[in-house]
Design a protein around this motif. Sequence first.
Motif, PDB file in Angstrom:
ATOM      1  N   ARG A   1       0.828  -1.203   0.000  1.00 18.82           N
ATOM      2  CA  ARG A   1       0.000   0.000   0.000  1.00 18.82           C
ATOM      3  C   ARG A   1       0.870   1.265   0.000  1.00 18.82           C
ATOM      4  O   ARG A   1       0.620   2.200  -0.761  1.00 18.82           O
ATOM      5  N   ALA A   2       1.943   1.278   0.827  1.00 18.10           N
ATOM      6  CA  ALA A   2       2.819   2.462   0.881  1.00 18.10           C
ATOM      7  C   ALA A   2       3.468   2.718  -0.477  1.00 18.10           C
ATOM      8  O   ALA A   2       3.544   3.865  -0.963  1.00 18.10           O
ATOM      9  N   GLY A   3       3.913   1.608  -1.103  1.00 14.91           N
ATOM     10  CA  GLY A   3       4.533   1.757  -2.431  1.00 14.91           C
ATOM     11  C   GLY A   3       3.550   2.315  -3.435  1.00 14.91           C
ATOM     12  O   GLY A   3       3.860   3.216  -4.224  1.00 14.91           O
ATOM     13  N   SER A   4       2.334   1.809  -3.397  1.00 14.78           N
ATOM     14  CA  SER A   4       1.311   2.290  -4.333  1.00 14.78           C
ATOM     15  C   SER A   4       1.072   3.783  -4.130  1.00 14.78           C
ATOM     16  O   SER A   4       0.988   4.570  -5.104  1.00 14.78           O
ATOM     17  N   GLN A   5       0.957   4.153  -2.875  1.00 15.74           N
ATOM     18  CA  GLN A   5       0.649   5.564  -2.608  1.00 15.74           C
ATOM     19  C   GLN A   5       1.819   6.481  -2.988  1.00 15.74           C
ATOM     20  O   GLN A   5       1.624   7.593  -3.498  1.00 15.74           O
ATOM     21  N   ARG A   6       3.105   5.977  -2.769  1.00 12.34           N
ATOM     22  CA  ARG A   6       4.247   6.804  -3.151  1.00 12.34           C
ATOM     23  C   ARG A   6       4.280   6.990  -4.661  1.00 12.34           C
ATOM     24  O   ARG A   6       4.519   8.073  -5.177  1.00 12.34           O
ATOM     25  N   MET A   7       3.954   5.915  -5.367  1.00  8.07           N
ATOM     26  CA  MET A   7       3.935   6.018  -6.818  1.00  8.07           C
ATOM     27  C   MET A   7       2.853   6.990  -7.278  1.00  8.07           C
ATOM     28  O   MET A   7       3.055   7.758  -8.221  1.00  8.07           O
ATOM     29  N   ALA A   8       1.722   6.979  -6.586  1.00  5.38           N
ATOM     30  CA  ALA A   8       0.649   7.919  -6.932  1.00  5.38           C
ATOM     31  C   ALA A   8       1.133   9.365  -6.771  1.00  5.38           C
ATOM     32  O   ALA A   8       0.871  10.238  -7.606  1.00  5.38           O
ATOM     33  N   ARG A   9       1.918   9.600  -5.691  1.00  6.62           N
ATOM     34  CA  ARG A   9       2.445  10.960  -5.493  1.00  6.62           C
ATOM     35  C   ARG A   9       3.435  11.337  -6.589  1.00  6.62           C
ATOM     36  O   ARG A   9       3.431  12.456  -7.093  1.00  6.62           O
ATOM     37  N   LEU A  10       4.290  10.337  -6.928  1.00  4.84           N
ATOM     38  CA  LEU A  10       5.243  10.591  -8.007  1.00  4.84           C
ATOM     39  C   LEU A  10       4.528  10.991  -9.298  1.00  4.84           C
ATOM     40  O   LEU A  10       4.928  11.935  -9.989  1.00  4.84           O
ATOM     41  N   ILE A  11       3.477  10.233  -9.570  1.00  4.31           N
ATOM     42  CA  ILE A  11       2.715  10.548 -10.785  1.00  4.31           C
ATOM     43  C   ILE A  11       2.146  11.964 -10.720  1.00  4.31           C
ATOM     44  O   ILE A  11       2.240  12.748 -11.663  1.00  4.31           O
ATOM     45  N   ASP A  12       1.599  12.298  -9.569  1.00  2.32           N
ATOM     46  CA  ASP A  12       1.027  13.638  -9.415  1.00  2.32           C
ATOM     47  C   ASP A  12       2.096  14.721  -9.595  1.00  2.32           C
ATOM     48  O   ASP A  12       1.872  15.741 -10.267  1.00  2.32           O
ATOM     49  N   ASP A  13       3.292  14.480  -8.985  1.00  2.00           N
ATOM     50  CA  ASP A  13       4.355  15.468  -9.127  1.00  2.00           C
ATOM     51  C   ASP A  13       4.803  15.612 -10.586  1.00  2.00           C
ATOM     52  O   ASP A  13       5.033  16.715 -11.086  1.00  2.00           O
ATOM     53  N   LEU A  14       4.914  14.448 -11.258  1.00  2.57           N
ATOM     54  CA  LEU A  14       5.291  14.484 -12.669  1.00  2.57           C
ATOM     55  C   LEU A  14       4.282  15.270 -13.480  1.00  2.57           C
ATOM     56  O   LEU A  14       4.643  16.083 -14.338  1.00  2.57           O
ATOM     57  N   LEU A  15       3.016  15.045 -13.191  1.00  3.10           N
ATOM     58  CA  LEU A  15       1.973  15.763 -13.922  1.00  3.10           C
ATOM     59  C   LEU A  15       2.062  17.264 -13.668  1.00  3.10           C
ATOM     60  O   LEU A  15       1.901  18.074 -14.585  1.00  3.10           O
ATOM     61  N   SER A  16       2.345  17.606 -12.426  1.00  9.51           N
ATOM     62  CA  SER A  16       2.411  19.036 -12.141  1.00  9.51           C
ATOM     63  C   SER A  16       3.627  19.656 -12.822  1.00  9.51           C
ATOM     64  O   SER A  16       3.569  20.775 -13.335  1.00  9.51           O
ATOM     65  N   LEU A  17       4.734  18.892 -12.874  1.00 14.23           N
ATOM     66  CA  LEU A  17       5.916  19.382 -13.588  1.00 14.23           C
ATOM     67  C   LEU A  17       5.593  19.624 -15.058  1.00 14.23           C
ATOM     68  O   LEU A  17       5.964  20.640 -15.637  1.00 14.23           O
ATOM     69  N   SER A  18       4.873  18.685 -15.640  1.00 15.62           N
ATOM     70  CA  SER A  18       4.575  18.850 -17.064  1.00 15.62           C
ATOM     71  C   SER A  18       3.555  19.963 -17.285  1.00 15.62           C
ATOM     72  O   SER A  18       3.629  20.683 -18.267  1.00 15.62           O
ATOM     73  N   SER A  19       2.630  20.133 -16.364  1.00 15.62           N
ATOM     74  CA  SER A  19       1.638  21.198 -16.565  1.00 15.62           C
ATOM     75  C   SER A  19       2.292  22.572 -16.416  1.00 15.62           C
ATOM     76  O   SER A  19       1.889  23.545 -17.044  1.00 15.62           O
ATOM     77  N   VAL A  20       3.366  22.639 -15.574  1.00 15.61           N
ATOM     78  CA  VAL A  20       4.115  23.892 -15.435  1.00 15.61           C
ATOM     79  C   VAL A  20       4.697  24.296 -16.779  1.00 15.61           C
ATOM     80  O   VAL A  20       4.729  25.458 -17.159  1.00 15.61           O
ATOM     81  N   THR A  21       5.163  23.314 -17.530  1.00 19.66           N
ATOM     82  CA  THR A  21       5.779  23.594 -18.807  1.00 19.66           C
ATOM     83  C   THR A  21       4.743  23.982 -19.859  1.00 19.66           C
ATOM     84  O   THR A  21       4.985  24.807 -20.713  1.00 19.66           O
TER      85      THR A  21
END
Lengths: 697, 147
Positions: free
Chosen positions: A526-546
């Motif tokens: 569960r912790a791994g899944s949730q960390r990956m979800a955060r990573l995905i969210d951060d990646l998305l925010s990085l790309s939306s910044v661009t």
Amino acid sequence: MRLSLERRIQIGFGIAVAIILAVAAASLRSTAATVDSAIWVAHTLQARGELEATFADLIEAETGVRGYVITGDTTYLAPYQAARATLGTLVAGLRTLTADNPLQQRRLDSLETLVAARLERFRWTIETRRSGGAAAAGRAVVGDSGTEPMQLVRASVRGMEDEEERLLAQRSAALQARAREARLAAWTGALVAIALASLASVLVGREMAGRHGAEERLRLLVGSVRDYAIYMLDPTGRVASWNRGAQQIKGYVETEIVGQHFSRFYTPEDVAAGRPDATLRAAAATGRHEEENWRVRKDGSRFWADVVITAVRDDRGALVGFAKVTRDLTERRRTEQSLRASEERFRILAVTANDAILSADRQGNITYLNPGAERVFGYSAEEATGRPLTSLMPERFRDAHQAGLERYLATGEARVIGKTVELAGRRKDGTEFPLELSLASWTQGAEVAFTAIIRDITGRKQGEEQLRRYAAQLEAANQELEAFSYSVSHDLRAPLRSLDGFSQALLEDYGDRLDDTGRDFLQRVRAGSQRMARLIDDLLSLSSVTRSELQMDEVNLSVLAAAAVVDLQKSDPERHVTFAIAPDLVARADVGLMRIVLQNLLGNAWKFTGKRPGAHVEFGVTAHDGRRAYFVRDDGAGFDMAYADKLFGAFQRLHGTAEFPGSGIGLATVQRIIRRHGGQVWAEGAPDRGATFYFTL
Amino acid sequence: MHDRSILLVEDNPDDEALTRRALAKNNIQNEIIVARDGAEALDCLFGTGPHAGQAAAPELVLLDLKLPKVDGLEVLRRIRSHPRTRLLPVVILTSSREERDVVTGYGLGANSYIRKPVDFGQFVEAVRQLGLYWLILNEPPPKPDAA
């Protein structure tokens, strides 16, 4: 033809002299006639006197004879003797006096006979007395019908006297007429002479006055001309006259320059070269010499002069001197030189210009083209000059061009003039190319002319096309990326939810069948899944910044920082961190993106001071290379400057996740945002000494 | 029929199972009708295709956006453009939190927009609040006559 004054005076005087001579001749003739008449009058009076004397002598002789007869005294015979002596002379005198008058001559003949007869009778009587005595003589006297012959003599004398009287009257009248004529002639002559003298005086006076006035006007004219030096030189080159213009231009006043040699107006070089005398010789030889050259003023300064020297000769062709007209052309020369320099500048500009520069006349025929135009169109200047502009354009544009030209000439309505338009050109080899045209028109005298500056934009067009292709590719790539992000955000999370959800379901429903290790494993899933979800969210925010568009506005960074701090403190109310935020730091930026920047930087500071009790975090501004650099400073874990270049890379971490959790995307996002604002971001720090993150906008 | 039912439009069976579990854990007993794609959801609502003559009249629609055949936003648009379903509460329940999806969703008349959390605990909490609000607290619009 107008006669010269001298000639007119000569003719006038000739006429006057002729008239006066004529009058004098007439007067002389009248006077001679008068004298003549007077002589005739005197002649008549003498004749009368002699007739009287003849009769008186005869009477006296008769009286003496009678006395002798009576007395015998011979002394009484003296008159008779005298009469005998004088009467012949008298009659001869009368004959001479009346020689012009045949009637009087005839009368004189009878008078002479009568006188001779009387004298004969007297002689006889005397003889008779002497011989016959007193008685015979008395008888002779008584017998002599004495009174009758004497009456005859008297009548004859009277006749002659009457005739002379008549002649006298006639001649007196003639004399008076002659005298009147003579007076008239004299008066007339005097009057004519006076009239002529007056006329001559008036005419000469008027001529002199006219001549004087013309001279005066000419003197004033020459004297008042200011822009030209007009003066005379004597034949040797000495200044003979001076005008105001000469004073103005050369600086000398009349009194100091008249008599000086004109070579002082020349430059020393010209004087040394003998130019002044050569100039005079040339003017004397050809009548006129003109030149433009430097001349020297009184103060030694030089001026560029236009000089005309004209030889002046009198009627006989003898050289009287030289007329010099000098104009100061310094200003004009300067203007001409600057015009030439300007022309040269523009010529060089046109020659060196890479663009094609063309001129055309109102018919649209080429009058000039520069080397750039030769290169662009492939025609040489000789080939192209005189050709119509239309030969430089594809056929499909020619009619429109011609119509435009005619419309412009007719109405002045310009559609292309003064603008830059893109058209197509046609080279000599027939190939077409895209061009950019700037057209200008101007009037040259009364003529309209056109200038075109043409740039071959083949390269630019290709570049633009390339750019359009790149833009389209970029757009497609962006769309792909967006679709990818969407897919990531949606599809990658779904399996994570399954992992987490079913792990939880396992724990809930089957947890009692697992030991602690099994349950721990599921918790790790569960912790791994949730960390990956955060990573995905951060990646998305990085790309939306661009991807997102920047919305620039006045942004109060201090307010954004304070809001981020409030969120941080809420997330862990147990911690005590002292925040110092400089008030009212306002910048022009995208408010949403700056919020992310400050959340990340302050979040980092919050995170990396987590192990330090009583930590301090500061947000402020400082100067860096003349720009405002905002900073977030903490006194937390810090970092080794050796790794400073890794701080801003995506997924780069300087600390283990266990030590400080994080995705490694925050600073990469910050860097992207700052770079999109045209700013810079950098960091300073040392392990356990805290870190400072700077950014400019 | 189908009184106070919930129409769950969800193509992912895992998500369907997790959603059912979350509803169950929150004691939401309403009948759950599942449509596997957008087209099926529309057939179900308008009594067309396989559902001819038996249009569903759910109390609430839980709508995923990324769906096969007809996507969620189009389903929403059709729901809102039909007089019978015009006022039907629709909650978008999706993985996406793309701004344009949120904006378009609300623009088309979605009543709520909920992003499915990965953490199942959070998902259960979200479903609890959703059920509480839409099925208990909320006064639904009057039922239109069944077509």
